[in-house]
Design a protein around this motif. Structure first.
Motif, PDB file in Angstrom:
ATOM      1  N   UNK A  73     -56.345  26.748   5.066  1.00  0.00           N
ATOM      2  CA  UNK A  73     -56.621  27.031   3.666  1.00  0.00           C
ATOM      3  C   UNK A  73     -55.652  28.056   3.082  1.00  0.00           C
ATOM      4  N   UNK A  74     -55.025  28.872   3.947  1.00  0.00           N
ATOM      5  CA  UNK A  74     -54.103  29.880   3.433  1.00  0.00           C
ATOM      6  C   UNK A  74     -52.899  29.250   2.714  1.00  0.00           C
ATOM      7  N   UNK A  75     -52.619  27.994   3.043  1.00  0.00           N
ATOM      8  CA  UNK A  75     -51.433  27.341   2.466  1.00  0.00           C
ATOM      9  C   UNK A  75     -51.657  26.886   1.020  1.00  0.00           C
ATOM     10  N   UNK A  76     -52.921  26.864   0.594  1.00  0.00           N
ATOM     11  CA  UNK A  76     -53.204  26.338  -0.744  1.00  0.00           C
ATOM     12  C   UNK A  76     -52.555  27.199  -1.832  1.00  0.00           C
ATOM     13  N   UNK A  77     -52.554  28.518  -1.633  1.00  0.00           N
ATOM     14  CA  UNK A  77     -51.999  29.410  -2.649  1.00  0.00           C
ATOM     15  C   UNK A  77     -50.487  29.253  -2.805  1.00  0.00           C
ATOM     16  N   UNK A  78     -49.800  28.780  -1.768  1.00  0.00           N
ATOM     17  CA  UNK A  78     -48.344  28.632  -1.847  1.00  0.00           C
ATOM     18  C   UNK A  78     -47.886  27.309  -2.406  1.00  0.00           C
ATOM     19  N   UNK A  79     -48.799  26.366  -2.592  1.00  0.00           N
ATOM     20  CA  UNK A  79     -48.406  25.032  -3.073  1.00  0.00           C
ATOM     21  C   UNK A  79     -47.815  25.037  -4.482  1.00  0.00           C
ATOM     22  N   UNK A  80     -48.379  25.735  -5.452  1.00  0.00           N
ATOM     23  CA  UNK A  80     -47.782  25.699  -6.800  1.00  0.00           C
ATOM     24  C   UNK A  80     -46.315  26.141  -6.828  1.00  0.00           C
ATOM     25  N   UNK A  81     -46.010  27.225  -6.098  1.00  0.00           N
ATOM     26  CA  UNK A  81     -44.625  27.697  -6.077  1.00  0.00           C
ATOM     27  C   UNK A  81     -43.710  26.675  -5.417  1.00  0.00           C
ATOM     28  N   UNK A  82     -44.204  26.034  -4.338  1.00  0.00           N
ATOM     29  CA  UNK A  82     -43.405  25.024  -3.634  1.00  0.00           C
ATOM     30  C   UNK A  82     -43.149  23.828  -4.536  1.00  0.00           C
ATOM     31  N   UNK A  83     -44.143  23.442  -5.293  1.00  0.00           N
ATOM     32  CA  UNK A  83     -43.978  22.291  -6.188  1.00  0.00           C
ATOM     33  C   UNK A  83     -43.003  22.612  -7.319  1.00  0.00           C
ATOM     34  N   UNK A  84     -43.063  23.827  -7.831  1.00  0.00           N
ATOM     35  CA  UNK A  84     -42.106  24.206  -8.874  1.00  0.00           C
ATOM     36  C   UNK A  84     -40.678  24.203  -8.326  1.00  0.00           C
ATOM     37  N   UNK A  85     -40.523  24.655  -7.096  1.00  0.00           N
ATOM     38  CA  UNK A  85     -39.193  24.648  -6.481  1.00  0.00           C
ATOM     39  C   UNK A  85     -38.671  23.216  -6.333  1.00  0.00           C
ATOM     40  N   UNK A  86     -39.567  22.284  -5.962  1.00  0.00           N
ATOM     41  CA  UNK A  86     -39.164  20.879  -5.844  1.00  0.00           C
ATOM     42  C   UNK A  86     -38.773  20.297  -7.192  1.00  0.00           C
ATOM     43  N   UNK A  87     -39.592  20.572  -8.200  1.00  0.00           N
ATOM     44  CA  UNK A  87     -39.292  20.044  -9.539  1.00  0.00           C
ATOM     45  C   UNK A  87     -37.989  20.631 -10.085  1.00  0.00           C
ATOM     46  N   UNK A  88     -37.747  21.907  -9.819  1.00  0.00           N
ATOM     47  CA  UNK A  88     -36.496  22.531 -10.275  1.00  0.00           C
ATOM     48  C   UNK A  88     -35.286  21.905  -9.588  1.00  0.00           C
ATOM     49  N   UNK A  89     -35.412  21.651  -8.276  1.00  0.00           N
ATOM     50  CA  UNK A  89     -34.309  21.025  -7.543  1.00  0.00           C
ATOM     51  C   UNK A  89     -34.039  19.612  -8.053  1.00  0.00           C
ATOM     52  N   UNK A  90     -35.115  18.894  -8.405  1.00  0.00           N
ATOM     53  CA  UNK A  90     -34.923  17.549  -8.948  1.00  0.00           C
ATOM     54  C   UNK A  90     -34.230  17.609 -10.312  1.00  0.00           C
ATOM     55  N   UNK A  91     -34.633  18.570 -11.140  1.00  0.00           N
ATOM     56  CA  UNK A  91     -34.004  18.708 -12.462  1.00  0.00           C
ATOM     57  C   UNK A  91     -32.522  19.049 -12.324  1.00  0.00           C
ATOM     58  N   UNK A  92     -32.176  19.887 -11.345  1.00  0.00           N
ATOM     59  CA  UNK A  92     -30.765  20.230 -11.139  1.00  0.00           C
ATOM     60  C   UNK A  92     -29.968  19.005 -10.676  1.00  0.00           C
ATOM     61  N   UNK A  93     -30.571  18.197  -9.830  1.00  0.00           N
ATOM     62  CA  UNK A  93     -29.879  16.986  -9.373  1.00  0.00           C
ATOM     63  C   UNK A  93     -29.683  16.015 -10.525  1.00  0.00           C
ATOM     64  N   UNK A  94     -30.691  15.863 -11.353  1.00  0.00           N
ATOM     65  CA  UNK A  94     -30.544  14.969 -12.517  1.00  0.00           C
ATOM     66  C   UNK A  94     -29.487  15.496 -13.478  1.00  0.00           C
ATOM     67  N   UNK A  95     -29.399  16.819 -13.604  1.00  0.00           N
ATOM     68  CA  UNK A  95     -28.367  17.398 -14.464  1.00  0.00           C
ATOM     69  C   UNK A  95     -26.971  17.135 -13.883  1.00  0.00           C
ATOM     70  N   UNK A  96     -26.856  17.186 -12.554  1.00  0.00           N
ATOM     71  CA  UNK A  96     -25.563  16.919 -11.913  1.00  0.00           C
ATOM     72  C   UNK A  96     -25.141  15.469 -12.079  1.00  0.00           C
ATOM     73  N   UNK A  97     -26.122  14.580 -12.312  1.00  0.00           N
ATOM     74  CA  UNK A  97     -25.811  13.157 -12.468  1.00  0.00           C
ATOM     75  C   UNK A  97     -25.407  12.796 -13.888  1.00  0.00           C
ATOM     76  N   UNK A  98     -25.629  13.696 -14.834  1.00  0.00           N
ATOM     77  CA  UNK A  98     -25.299  13.380 -16.223  1.00  0.00           C
ATOM     78  C   UNK A  98     -23.795  13.186 -16.379  1.00  0.00           C
ATOM     79  N   UNK A  99     -23.446  12.170 -17.109  1.00  0.00           N
ATOM     80  CA  UNK A  99     -22.036  11.880 -17.340  1.00  0.00           C
ATOM     81  C   UNK A  99     -21.390  11.041 -16.268  1.00  0.00           C
ATOM     82  N   UNK A 100     -22.118  10.730 -15.203  1.00  0.00           N
ATOM     83  CA  UNK A 100     -21.562   9.893 -14.141  1.00  0.00           C
ATOM     84  C   UNK A 100     -22.193   8.508 -14.219  1.00  0.00           C
TER      85      UNK A 100
END
Length: 440
Positions: A73-100
């Motif tokens: 159960x201790x891991x539940x509190x860390x999930x929101x931050x982990x999910x934001x990190x994943x979403x941010x990494x995906x947004x950066x990858x999509x930004x790197x794909x722009x123009x290609x």
């Protein structure tokens, strides 16, 4: 149809220039292709590092999610931050794909659509309806697809660069095998043992990781192997491998007292971070090598361009010099020769005949341009000799005419008949020699 010397020279020049440009064009195309290949490789290497950032975030979120679903159960509190990190990494990858709009970018975009399923997995994780197996498969499937994207790095021509790309790809496999092992252990820790066939999967992942490590050693340089050894030799990595050994020796049984979930997670996260640092360093190696190749190809392409321009300029200069020294002077000499034979020489011969020898100067020699080739000068000299011979003959004829006249006036009547016969013969010769057309 008669072809002039100038036309023949132009034909030779055009043919030589066409062959030369074809050869230089092929060499320049090869250099340009090498330049483009290096530039594309550098761009794809940067894209690979950005993509691996997303994979790294997914691996961490997967481990935390499976630990939470397994009962920690201790891991539940860390999930929101982990999910934001994943979403941010995906947004950066999509930004790197722009123009290609190349095939590599298209393949990455298609693979990113698999991450849309994470919305449901996250929701089921929060409401407690998700299972460890579903979450593991839901995260692992898109991670494997993203991790196995070649990104065009297999089409590298340079051997050293190709080996670095191969090492980067293998290291991605090592990291994923390691992350999957840790995720399975985290999901099984609260129960104290692996569920269903997770132990067999765990052993397969361990075997795959060991095989990938061996393969990495064959592709990586000494310095790259040293970096990986340093990442796997940290205290957290050693501790994580020790936890793995406990799981192997337990035959699928895990002791919660031996493996503390939070400590296990921290060791796993630190190990993955270390592997991620090695990935980034390999990406920099690829970019540096690609940049060096790109610079060398650009330099070679510049040299080829300058060489081609210099060669074309040299050929043009040689052709122009040939025209100036042969074609143009020869045209001038031919024009003078026509003027000499048609006008100047006949007038000179007539003047010599009527003016008497010694009163009419010899005809001037043909004027030859200063840049004329020796062969043109020889032609001009031949024409000069011809007109000089004609002039000398005219002078001799004038002398003969004068002597004949004196002979006529001084001869007596007793000698008149024989003299007339001799004079008649001389007059016949005089008429033949005095014909300007025959002399010309």
């Amino acid at each position: 149809m008669h072809v002039t010397i100038r036309a023949r020279l132009l034909r030779i020049l055009v043919l030589a220039l066409a062959v030369l440009l074809a050869l230089l064009g092929a060499a320049a195309a090869e250099q340009f292709s090498a330049y483009r290949n290096a530039a594309v490789t550098a761009a794809n290497a940067r894209l690979s590092v950005t993509l691996q950032t997303l994979v790294h975030a997914l691996q961490k979120e997967r481990g935390l999610t499976l630990g939470h679903l397994g009962g920690v159960r201790q891991f539940r509190d860390g999930l929101p931050a982990r999910r934001r990190a994943t979403d941010t990494a995906r947004a950066r990858l999509e930004a790197a794909l722009r123009g290609r709009d190349d095939t590599v970018a298209a393949a990455v975009r298609v693979s990113l659509r698999r991450l849309d399923a994470l919305v449901a997995i996250r929701r089921h994780t929060d409401d407690g309806t998700a299972t460890v197996e579903e979450a593991f498969d839901g995260f692992t499937a898109p991670i494997i697809v993203l991790d196995r994207l070649g990104l065009g790095l297999d089409d590298v021509r340079d051997g050293r660069l190709r080996a670095a790309c191969q090492a980067l790809r293998i290291l991605g496999g090592v990291k994923e095998f390691t992350a999957e092992e840790h995720a399975l252990v985290l999901g099984a820790m609260p129960a104290g043992r692996f569920r269903s066939d997770d132990y067999l999967r765990f052993l397969q992942l361990r075997a795959g990781r060991l095989a990938a490590l061996e393969s990495f050693g064959r592709s990586a340089t000494v310095d790259q192997r040293r970096r990986l050894d340093a990442a796997l030799g940290t205290p957290d990595a050693v501790r994580a491998l020790a936890y793995e050994g406990t799981a192997v020796r337990g035959g699928g049984r895990l002791g919660s007292r031996t493996l503390v979930p939070v400590t296990r997670w921290e060791s796993m996260a630190s190990t993955l971070n270390g592997l991620r640092s090695v990935q980034i360093s390999l990406g920099r190696d690829i970019e540096d090598r690609a940049a060096a190749l790109e610079g060398a190809a650009r330099h070679g392409l510049l040299l080829f361009t300058l060489f081609a321009l210099g060669t074309v300029a040299t050929l043009g200069h040689l052709a122009l010099d040939c025209v100036r020294s042969v074609s143009t002077p020869l045209d001038a000499v031919a024009a003078q020769a026509r003027e000499m034979s048609g006008t100047r020489l006949p007038l000179t011969l007539v003047a010599v005949r009527h003016g008497g020898p010694g009163r009419t100067p010899p005809p001037a020699p043909l004027a030859v341009p200063g840049r004329a080739a020796p062969e043109v000068r020889q032609v001009a000299e031949a024409f000069d000799r011809v007109q000089r011979v004609a002039y000398d003959l005219a002078v001799q004829q004038a002398v003969l005419c004068r002597d004949t006249a004196e002979l006529r006036s001084g001869a007596g009547r007793r000698e008149r008949n024989p003299v007339r016969r001799r004079v008649g013969a001389l007059d016949g010769l005089e008429r033949e020699d005095a014909d300007p057309a025959a002399l010309a």
